[in-house]
Write a protein that holds these residues in place. Structure first.
Motif, PDB file in Angstrom:
ATOM      1  N   ILE A  27      58.516  23.849  55.988  1.00 30.24           N
ATOM      2  CA  ILE A  27      57.529  23.079  55.223  1.00 30.24           C
ATOM      3  C   ILE A  27      57.036  21.873  56.008  1.00 30.24           C
ATOM      4  N   GLY A  28      56.766  22.064  57.263  1.00 27.27           N
ATOM      5  CA  GLY A  28      56.217  20.990  58.083  1.00 27.27           C
ATOM      6  C   GLY A  28      57.231  19.892  58.323  1.00 27.27           C
ATOM      7  N   LYS A  29      56.804  18.657  58.152  1.00 23.76           N
ATOM      8  CA  LYS A  29      57.657  17.498  58.457  1.00 23.76           C
ATOM      9  C   LYS A  29      58.406  16.972  57.241  1.00 23.76           C
ATOM     10  N   HIS A  30      58.344  17.687  56.136  1.00 27.68           N
ATOM     11  CA  HIS A  30      59.017  17.237  54.916  1.00 27.68           C
ATOM     12  C   HIS A  30      60.379  17.904  54.780  1.00 27.68           C
ATOM     13  N   ASP A  31      61.348  17.158  54.217  1.00 29.16           N
ATOM     14  CA  ASP A  31      62.675  17.714  53.981  1.00 29.16           C
ATOM     15  C   ASP A  31      62.676  18.542  52.698  1.00 29.16           C
ATOM     16  N   ILE A  32      62.142  17.939  51.642  1.00 27.88           N
ATOM     17  CA  ILE A  32      62.117  18.574  50.324  1.00 27.88           C
ATOM     18  C   ILE A  32      60.743  18.329  49.710  1.00 27.88           C
ATOM     19  N   VAL A  33      60.212  19.340  49.050  1.00 24.96           N
ATOM     20  CA  VAL A  33      58.968  19.204  48.301  1.00 24.96           C
ATOM     21  C   VAL A  33      59.292  19.494  46.846  1.00 24.96           C
ATOM     22  N   LEU A  34      58.984  18.535  45.986  1.00 24.56           N
ATOM     23  CA  LEU A  34      59.168  18.702  44.546  1.00 24.56           C
ATOM     24  C   LEU A  34      57.791  19.002  43.962  1.00 24.56           C
ATOM     25  N   GLY A  35      57.574  20.244  43.558  1.00 31.31           N
ATOM     26  CA  GLY A  35      56.269  20.697  43.098  1.00 31.31           C
ATOM     27  C   GLY A  35      56.093  20.639  41.594  1.00 31.31           C
ATOM     28  N   MET A  36      55.057  21.354  41.123  1.00 34.67           N
ATOM     29  CA  MET A  36      54.690  21.299  39.711  1.00 34.67           C
ATOM     30  C   MET A  36      55.797  21.756  38.770  1.00 34.67           C
ATOM     31  N   GLY A  46      67.721  12.920  52.772  1.00 41.50           N
ATOM     32  CA  GLY A  46      66.424  13.353  53.261  1.00 41.50           C
ATOM     33  C   GLY A  46      65.312  12.712  52.458  1.00 41.50           C
ATOM     34  N   TRP A  47      64.094  13.014  52.828  1.00 42.60           N
ATOM     35  CA  TRP A  47      62.920  12.498  52.143  1.00 42.60           C
ATOM     36  C   TRP A  47      62.326  13.593  51.284  1.00 42.60           C
ATOM     37  N   ALA A  48      62.041  13.271  50.027  1.00 41.14           N
ATOM     38  CA  ALA A  48      61.419  14.231  49.122  1.00 41.14           C
ATOM     39  C   ALA A  48      59.977  13.801  48.875  1.00 41.14           C
ATOM     40  N   MET A  49      59.078  14.779  48.884  1.00 42.83           N
ATOM     41  CA  MET A  49      57.677  14.513  48.603  1.00 42.83           C
ATOM     42  C   MET A  49      57.321  15.138  47.262  1.00 42.83           C
ATOM     43  N   LEU A  50      56.671  14.362  46.392  1.00 42.13           N
ATOM     44  CA  LEU A  50      56.135  14.901  45.148  1.00 42.13           C
ATOM     45  C   LEU A  50      54.799  15.534  45.493  1.00 42.13           C
TER      46      LEU A  50
END
Length: 166
Positions: free
Chosen positions: A77-86, A6-10
């Motif tokens: 979480i919308g169109k994101h697979d994974i969100v890597l947060g703070m 999947g795609w991860a977003m920072l």
């Protein structure tokens, strides 16, 4: 659990890490109930439409040779697979080269817990290898080829590996 891609977003605006409910369902990732469910709010202060975040899951996240066990909140979480947060960004403190779209895991935490060698991961920079012009000594550094353009915004992530340039 079978491997998945999947795609991860920072996201420095997100307090913690999230994984999309669809990904969890599609790949049958085991979930556990959170001890304290929470409301998730988006940037403008509105609560997410899917309601309380009441489940989480644990899995192995691999980014190049960077590997860790991660716990993510399960949410739409919308169109994101994974969100890597703070929480993730503070822990790993990666060096990010925004113009070249690369990330390097060279923090003390990563060198002691997540990787065997320092590495650089390039993402979405097209076909040009920006490391070939680097004057610094990259011996002992694992360099990954740039990814192609991000796949079209679709709900289906199957075949994602076909977007990686050889």
């Amino acid at each position: 659990m079978k491997p998945f891609h999947g795609w991860a977003m920072l996201d420095s605006g997100a307090s913690s890490c999230f994984i999309h409910k669809k990904l969890v369902s599609e790949f049958q990732i085991p979930v556990t109930k959170k001890k304290s469910p929470r409301l998730l709010k988006v940037i403008d202060g509105r609560e997410i439409s899917s309601g309380m975040v009441d489940t989480e899951c644990t899995f192995i996240l691999k980014l190049g040779s960077h590997q860790e066990e991660i716990v993510c909140n399960v949410a739409e979480i919308g169109k994101h697979d994974i969100v890597l947060g703070m929480s993730w960004l503070k822990k790993h403190n990666p060096t990010i080269d925004w113009p070249n779209k690369s990330i390097q895991f060279n923090s003390t935490f990563c060198s002691q817990n997540c990787i065997a060698v320092n590495n650089v991961i390039l993402g979405n920079v097209g076909g040009h290898n920006h490391q070939q012009d680097a004057s610094e000594d990259l011996s002992g550094t694992e360099v990954y080829e740039p990814l192609g353009e991000a796949p079209p915004e679709t709900e289906d992530i199957s075949g994602l590996e076909n977007h990686i340039k050889d």
